[in-house]
Design a protein around this motif. Structure first.
Motif, PDB file in Angstrom:
ATOM      1  N   GLN A 193       0.869  -1.169   0.000  1.00  0.00           N
ATOM      2  CA  GLN A 193       0.000   0.000   0.000  1.00  0.00           C
ATOM      3  C   GLN A 193       0.918   1.235   0.000  1.00  0.00           C
ATOM      4  OE1 GLN A 193      -1.280   2.959   1.540  1.00  0.00           O
ATOM      5  NE2 GLN A 193      -2.049   2.687  -0.522  1.00  0.00           N
ATOM      6  N   GLY A 194       1.222   1.766  -1.182  1.00  0.00           N
ATOM      7  CA  GLY A 194       2.220   2.831  -1.318  1.00  0.00           C
ATOM      8  C   GLY A 194       1.622   4.228  -1.368  1.00  0.00           C
ATOM      9  N   THR A 195       2.489   5.221  -1.517  1.00  0.00           N
ATOM     10  CA  THR A 195       2.051   6.617  -1.520  1.00  0.00           C
ATOM     11  C   THR A 195       1.191   6.939  -2.737  1.00  0.00           C
ATOM     12  OG1 THR A 195       4.155   7.169  -0.477  1.00  0.00           O
ATOM     13  CG2 THR A 195       2.880   9.006  -1.346  1.00  0.00           C
ATOM     14  N   THR A 196       1.581   6.418  -3.899  1.00  0.00           N
ATOM     15  CA  THR A 196       0.810   6.764  -5.096  1.00  0.00           C
ATOM     16  C   THR A 196      -0.102   5.642  -5.566  1.00  0.00           C
ATOM     17  OG1 THR A 196       2.725   6.113  -6.394  1.00  0.00           O
ATOM     18  CG2 THR A 196       2.455   8.454  -6.008  1.00  0.00           C
TER      19      THR A 196
ATOM     20  N   THR B  17       2.966  -4.572   3.238  1.00  0.00           N
ATOM     21  CA  THR B  17       3.944  -3.503   3.396  1.00  0.00           C
ATOM     22  C   THR B  17       3.251  -2.209   2.998  1.00  0.00           C
ATOM     23  OG1 THR B  17       6.109  -2.653   2.766  1.00  0.00           O
ATOM     24  CG2 THR B  17       4.964  -3.955   1.113  1.00  0.00           C
ATOM     25  N   ASN B  18       3.785  -1.092   3.459  1.00  0.00           N
ATOM     26  CA  ASN B  18       2.996   0.139   3.314  1.00  0.00           C
ATOM     27  C   ASN B  18       3.844   1.391   3.374  1.00  0.00           C
ATOM     28  OD1 ASN B  18       3.111  -0.964   6.207  1.00  0.00           O
ATOM     29  ND2 ASN B  18       2.606   1.190   6.541  1.00  0.00           N
ATOM     30  N   GLN B  19       3.283   2.472   2.753  1.00  0.00           N
ATOM     31  CA  GLN B  19       3.824   3.808   2.967  1.00  0.00           C
ATOM     32  C   GLN B  19       3.793   4.023   4.480  1.00  0.00           C
ATOM     33  OE1 GLN B  19       1.192   7.108   2.109  1.00  0.00           O
ATOM     34  NE2 GLN B  19      -0.549   5.787   1.695  1.00  0.00           N
ATOM     35  N   ARG B  20       4.888   4.558   5.012  1.00  0.00           N
ATOM     36  CA  ARG B  20       4.943   4.669   6.461  1.00  0.00           C
ATOM     37  C   ARG B  20       4.422   6.040   6.919  1.00  0.00           C
ATOM     38  NH1 ARG B  20      11.142   3.877   6.928  1.00  0.00           N
ATOM     39  NH2 ARG B  20      10.934   5.621   5.502  1.00  0.00           N
ATOM     40  N   GLU B  21       4.153   6.165   8.182  1.00  0.00           N
ATOM     41  CA  GLU B  21       3.778   7.430   8.864  1.00  0.00           C
ATOM     42  C   GLU B  21       2.403   7.974   8.489  1.00  0.00           C
ATOM     43  OE1 GLU B  21       6.698   7.775   6.768  1.00  0.00           O
ATOM     44  OE2 GLU B  21       8.164   7.152   8.242  1.00  0.00           O
ATOM     45  N   THR B  22       1.888   7.644   7.308  1.00  0.00           N
ATOM     46  CA  THR B  22       0.577   8.161   6.886  1.00  0.00           C
ATOM     47  C   THR B  22      -0.461   7.699   7.907  1.00  0.00           C
ATOM     48  OG1 THR B  22       1.261   8.273   4.623  1.00  0.00           O
ATOM     49  CG2 THR B  22      -1.116   8.072   4.994  1.00  0.00           C
TER      50      THR B  22
ATOM     51  N   VAL C 278      -0.982  12.310   4.969  1.00  0.00           N
ATOM     52  CA  VAL C 278       0.139  11.608   4.333  1.00  0.00           C
ATOM     53  C   VAL C 278       1.485  12.055   4.924  1.00  0.00           C
ATOM     54  CG1 VAL C 278       1.251  11.158   2.092  1.00  0.00           C
ATOM     55  CG2 VAL C 278      -1.243  11.281   2.268  1.00  0.00           C
ATOM     56  N   TRP C 279       2.452  11.169   4.878  1.00  0.00           N
ATOM     57  CA  TRP C 279       3.794  11.433   5.462  1.00  0.00           C
ATOM     58  C   TRP C 279       4.390  12.744   4.985  1.00  0.00           C
ATOM     59  CZ3 TRP C 279       8.097  11.342   2.083  1.00  0.00           C
ATOM     60  CH2 TRP C 279       7.895  10.754   0.839  1.00  0.00           C
ATOM     61  N   GLN C 280       4.112  13.169   3.733  1.00  0.00           N
ATOM     62  CA  GLN C 280       4.719  14.395   3.186  1.00  0.00           C
ATOM     63  C   GLN C 280       4.054  15.667   3.722  1.00  0.00           C
ATOM     64  OE1 GLN C 280       3.144  12.927  -0.313  1.00  0.00           O
ATOM     65  NE2 GLN C 280       5.071  12.552  -1.376  1.00  0.00           N
TER      66      GLN C 280
ATOM     67  N   SER D 151       7.266  17.052  11.248  1.00  0.00           N
ATOM     68  CA  SER D 151       5.888  16.827  10.775  1.00  0.00           C
ATOM     69  C   SER D 151       5.772  15.500  10.025  1.00  0.00           C
ATOM     70  CB  SER D 151       5.457  17.976   9.857  1.00  0.00           C
ATOM     71  OG  SER D 151       6.319  18.041   8.743  1.00  0.00           O
ATOM     72  N   TYR D 152       6.896  14.927   9.610  1.00  0.00           N
ATOM     73  CA  TYR D 152       6.946  13.657   8.879  1.00  0.00           C
ATOM     74  C   TYR D 152       6.273  12.498   9.653  1.00  0.00           C
ATOM     75  CZ  TYR D 152       9.772   9.789   6.708  1.00  0.00           C
ATOM     76  OH  TYR D 152      10.218   8.664   6.095  1.00  0.00           O
ATOM     77  N   PHE D 153       6.386  12.508  10.977  1.00  0.00           N
ATOM     78  CA  PHE D 153       6.007  11.322  11.758  1.00  0.00           C
ATOM     79  C   PHE D 153       4.533  11.346  12.189  1.00  0.00           C
ATOM     80  CE2 PHE D 153      10.556  12.175  12.303  1.00  0.00           C
ATOM     81  CZ  PHE D 153      11.020  11.090  11.569  1.00  0.00           C
TER      82      PHE D 153
ATOM     83  N   GLY E 143       7.011  -1.583   7.322  1.00  0.00           N
ATOM     84  CA  GLY E 143       7.007  -0.341   6.565  1.00  0.00           C
ATOM     85  C   GLY E 143       7.758  -0.578   5.263  1.00  0.00           C
ATOM     86  N   ASP E 144       7.393   0.150   4.202  1.00  0.00           N
ATOM     87  CA  ASP E 144       7.935  -0.222   2.881  1.00  0.00           C
ATOM     88  C   ASP E 144       9.453  -0.150   2.781  1.00  0.00           C
ATOM     89  OD1 ASP E 144       8.011   2.571   2.809  1.00  0.00           O
ATOM     90  OD2 ASP E 144       6.624   2.759   1.130  1.00  0.00           O
ATOM     91  N   GLN E 145      10.058   0.796   3.487  1.00  0.00           N
ATOM     92  CA  GLN E 145      11.526   0.899   3.381  1.00  0.00           C
ATOM     93  C   GLN E 145      12.225  -0.218   4.139  1.00  0.00           C
ATOM     94  OE1 GLN E 145      12.565   2.804   1.110  1.00  0.00           O
ATOM     95  NE2 GLN E 145      10.506   3.631   0.809  1.00  0.00           N
ATOM     96  N   GLN E 146      11.639  -0.625   5.258  1.00  0.00           N
ATOM     97  CA  GLN E 146      12.181  -1.774   5.974  1.00  0.00           C
ATOM     98  C   GLN E 146      11.950  -3.049   5.166  1.00  0.00           C
ATOM     99  OE1 GLN E 146      10.687   0.802   7.421  1.00  0.00           O
ATOM    100  NE2 GLN E 146      11.522   1.167   9.458  1.00  0.00           N
TER     101      GLN E 146
ATOM    102  N   GLY F 221      12.283   6.175  -5.103  1.00  0.00           N
ATOM    103  CA  GLY F 221      10.911   6.352  -5.594  1.00  0.00           C
ATOM    104  C   GLY F 221      10.547   7.832  -5.502  1.00  0.00           C
ATOM    105  N   THR F 222       9.343   8.123  -5.000  1.00  0.00           N
ATOM    106  CA  THR F 222       8.884   9.495  -4.770  1.00  0.00           C
ATOM    107  C   THR F 222       9.945  10.248  -3.963  1.00  0.00           C
ATOM    108  OG1 THR F 222       6.698   8.531  -4.556  1.00  0.00           O
ATOM    109  CG2 THR F 222       6.932  10.821  -3.891  1.00  0.00           C
ATOM    110  N   GLY F 223      10.345   9.633  -2.876  1.00  0.00           N
ATOM    111  CA  GLY F 223      11.472  10.091  -2.071  1.00  0.00           C
ATOM    112  C   GLY F 223      12.521   8.990  -2.100  1.00  0.00           C
ATOM    113  N   THR F 224      13.586   9.189  -1.334  1.00  0.00           N
ATOM    114  CA  THR F 224      14.619   8.141  -1.273  1.00  0.00           C
ATOM    115  C   THR F 224      14.949   7.848   0.179  1.00  0.00           C
ATOM    116  OG1 THR F 224      15.570   8.496  -3.443  1.00  0.00           O
ATOM    117  CG2 THR F 224      17.089   7.724  -1.756  1.00  0.00           C
ATOM    118  N   PHE F 225      15.110   6.558   0.459  1.00  0.00           N
ATOM    119  CA  PHE F 225      15.300   6.129   1.834  1.00  0.00           C
ATOM    120  C   PHE F 225      16.432   5.114   1.871  1.00  0.00           C
ATOM    121  CE2 PHE F 225      11.043   7.499   0.979  1.00  0.00           C
ATOM    122  CZ  PHE F 225      10.778   8.388   2.020  1.00  0.00           C
ATOM    123  N   LEU F 226      17.527   5.516   2.535  1.00  0.00           N
ATOM    124  CA  LEU F 226      18.698   4.637   2.631  1.00  0.00           C
ATOM    125  C   LEU F 226      18.723   4.051   4.042  1.00  0.00           C
ATOM    126  CD1 LEU F 226      22.201   5.547   1.254  1.00  0.00           C
ATOM    127  CD2 LEU F 226      21.931   4.109   3.243  1.00  0.00           C
TER     128      LEU F 226
END
Ligand SMILES: Nc1ncnc2c1ncn2[C@@H]1O[C@H](COP(=O)(O)OP(=O)(O)O)[C@@H](O)[C@H]1O
Ligand SMILES: O=P(O)(O)OC[C@H](O)CO
Length: 508
Positions: A16-19, A85-90, A107-109, A139-141, A250-253, A272-277
């Motif tokens: 379940q992603g952001t877009t 798995t999912n967009q996180r924080e939303t 939404v997280w953004q 505000s992200y969380f 969460g999708d990045q994990q 993706g939309t953002g980047t998560f390392l």
């Protein structure tokens, strides 16, 4: 159609992603058997606000599950487990008795809680809860988003205190609905998603009562925190009725898991939309002194949790979308590569896309985007190049912070996500990092990670070693840039970043 080599049984994963929401069916070798995907509406009620309609999302999830199962030509009997798995924080709050969301998901953004975060950090600073949660006040969380809903939806706080309201990130929402909703749905989340709320204590892996009280969030709304790989319940109805729901990450994990980064020091970056390392830091949370997040990587059943350091970049692929949709400089995301390849370099231009402030390693809500170094010489092709370089240099800043915090020098970076189809970007990234960049055969690492965790939970795969055997390299880029050019370009990038800061005044 089912892959001709795949005879089943299978594992299904919902992302379940952001877009969009997608469902992918995997076989025992981790190969994709079928995919179905559907986008949902992005709702922008005001500048800086981003919302999703959670009812639309749940409908889409049911549709893509049915679509993927039908395309695979299989039935519920062939599917051993389903992973989420999912967009996180939303953040979503819904009525326990009717199953109706009380408001769109935030939404997280979304930056509407910037002022609230400043207020919560007043006199203490943005690291007020960092020791307990591993996160700065931003505000992200999810926590500040819950508080905003309780303060702004009429009558909600009273209903929440009376136990009528449930909170969840999208994992909780999907699992609650899948397992029956108002008819006995389970209200759970996993440790990775909970670690993004600003409300979970990283040591106890439970909600932190002191923080709940500071944020004025009633414990009654919160889901139970479970591991990332265990059976939470059974799918109540639909094409997968009777199938165990056996993972949430969460999708990045999930991408970290899907890239099989199971050893300390292994890292992946998702473009993706953002980047998560994220870098696996083993059994202990590593504090960050350089602007990274400390987060839970995953927890398999009752095994010890594995922690990670994360560098989150808010705007990467979405800058390419902006070039396409707002600027009209390209017709498709892929075209940015053709345009950028038509020139040798950036012509002196540097683009820092601080559209909603800067995430890691700065956490500056007051920053806004700049294009620095403009002269009459600069063309749209140079800007296209600067757009791609922005993703590479932002990653470099994260990697530098990660090396300082963990003491681990990056030897190679595993990448995935939509932007990794851009060869010029991947080469630029390798040049900026002065390290090899490698992409696996299965680019859908997020779904794969959720499938792996669900498969482990039901014994479909014996252990993580069996999963490692599935990882295969599809492409690799190695550094080609001279060291003095790299140093000069990085210095210019950092100068451009400085110019984004302090644009928004406190009272705005
Ligand atoms: N060839 C490309 N070059 C640069 N960016 C791209 C390219 N193809 C897709 N993108 C960007 O990648 C993002 C989509 O990747 P995806 O992994 O599907 O993202 P998400 O999971 O965040 O929705 C979009 O923001 C798009 O602009
Ligand atoms: O849905 P994505 O891929 O944009 O990921 C969003 C992240 O989980 C936000 O933290």
């Amino acid at each position: 159609m089912t892959d001709t080599h795949s005879t089943g049984p299978f594992i299904a994963a919902i992302d379940q992603g952001t877009t969009s929401s997608r469902c992918i069916v995997f076989d025992r070798d981790g190969r994709i058997v079928s995919v179905d995907q559907k986008e949902h509406e992005q709702i922008f009620p005001k500048p800086g606000w981003v919302e999703h309609n959670a009812t639309e999302i749940w409908e889409n999830v049911q549709e893509v599950v049915a679509g993927a199962i039908s395309k695979a030509g299989i039935t519920a009997a062939d599917v051993k487990a389903i992973g989420i798995t999912n967009q996180r924080e939303t953040t979503l709050l819904w009525d326990k008795n009717t199953g109706e969301p009380v408001h769109n998901a935030i939404v997280w953004q979304d930056t509407r809680t910037d002022a609230l975060c400043r207020e919560l950090g007043r006199n203490v600073g943005q690291d007020r809860f960092r020791r307990e949660t591993g996160l700065p006040l931003a505000s992200y969380f999810a926590g500040p988003k819950i508080r905003w809903l309780l303060d702004n939806v009429e009558g909600l706080r009273e209903r929440a205190e009376a136990g009528e309201i449930l909170f969840g990130t999208m994992d909780s929402w999907v699992i609650w609905n899948l397992t029956g909703g108002t008819n006995g749905g389970v209200h759970v989340t996993d440790v990775t998603n909970a670690s993004r709320t600003l409300l979970m204590n990283l040591q106890t892996l439970d909600w932190d009562e002191r923080i709940l009280s500071s944020m004025e969030i009633p414990a009654a709304v919160l889901p139970e925190i479970r591991s990332s790989a265990e059976v939470y319940g059974t799918t109540a109805e639909g094409v997968l009725a009777g199938v165990p729901v056996a993972s949430a990450l969460g999708d990045q994990q999930a991408a970290l898991f899907g890239q099989t980064c199971f050893s300390e020091g292994e890292a992946k970056s998702t473009y993706g939309t953002g980047t998560f390392l994220l870098m696996n830091t083993g059994g202990k949370p590593v504090n960050s002194y350089n602007g990274l997040l400390t987060t839970v990587g995953y927890r398999i059943g009752d095994q010890k949790p594995v922690y990670a350091l994360e560098g989150s970049i808010a705007v990467t692929g979405s800058l390419v979308q902006w070039m396409r949709d707002q600027m009209g400089l390209i017709n498709s995301a892929a075209e940015i590569e053709t345009l950028a390849s038509s020139v040798e370099d950036n012509g002196g231009a540097y683009f820092v896309p601080a559209f909603s402030g800067l995430f890691a390693p700065y956490w500056r809500a007051d920053a806004r985007g700049v294009i620095a170094g403009l002269t009459r010489y600069v063309t749209k092709a140079h800007i296209a190049r600067a757009v791609l370089e922005a993703t590479a240099w932002q990653t470099r800043e994260i990697v530098d912070a990660m090396t300082k915090d963990s003491g681990v020098e990056l030897t190679a970076l595993k990448v995935d996500g939509g932007m990794t189809s851009n060869n010029l970007l991947m080469q630029t990234l390798s040049d900026a990092l002065d390290a090899p960049v490698v992409r696996p055969m299965v680019a859908e690492t997020t779904c794969l990670g959720a499938a792996y965790a669900a498969g482990l939970a039901v014994g479909f795969w014996p252990d993580t070693e069996a999963l490692r055997a599935n990882w295969r390299r599809a492409a690799e880029w190695t550094p080609r840039m001279d060291a003095d050019v790299r140093d000069r370009e990085y210095k210019n990038w950092l100068k451009a970043v400085e110019r984004t800061m302090g644009w928004i005044e406190d009272e705005e």
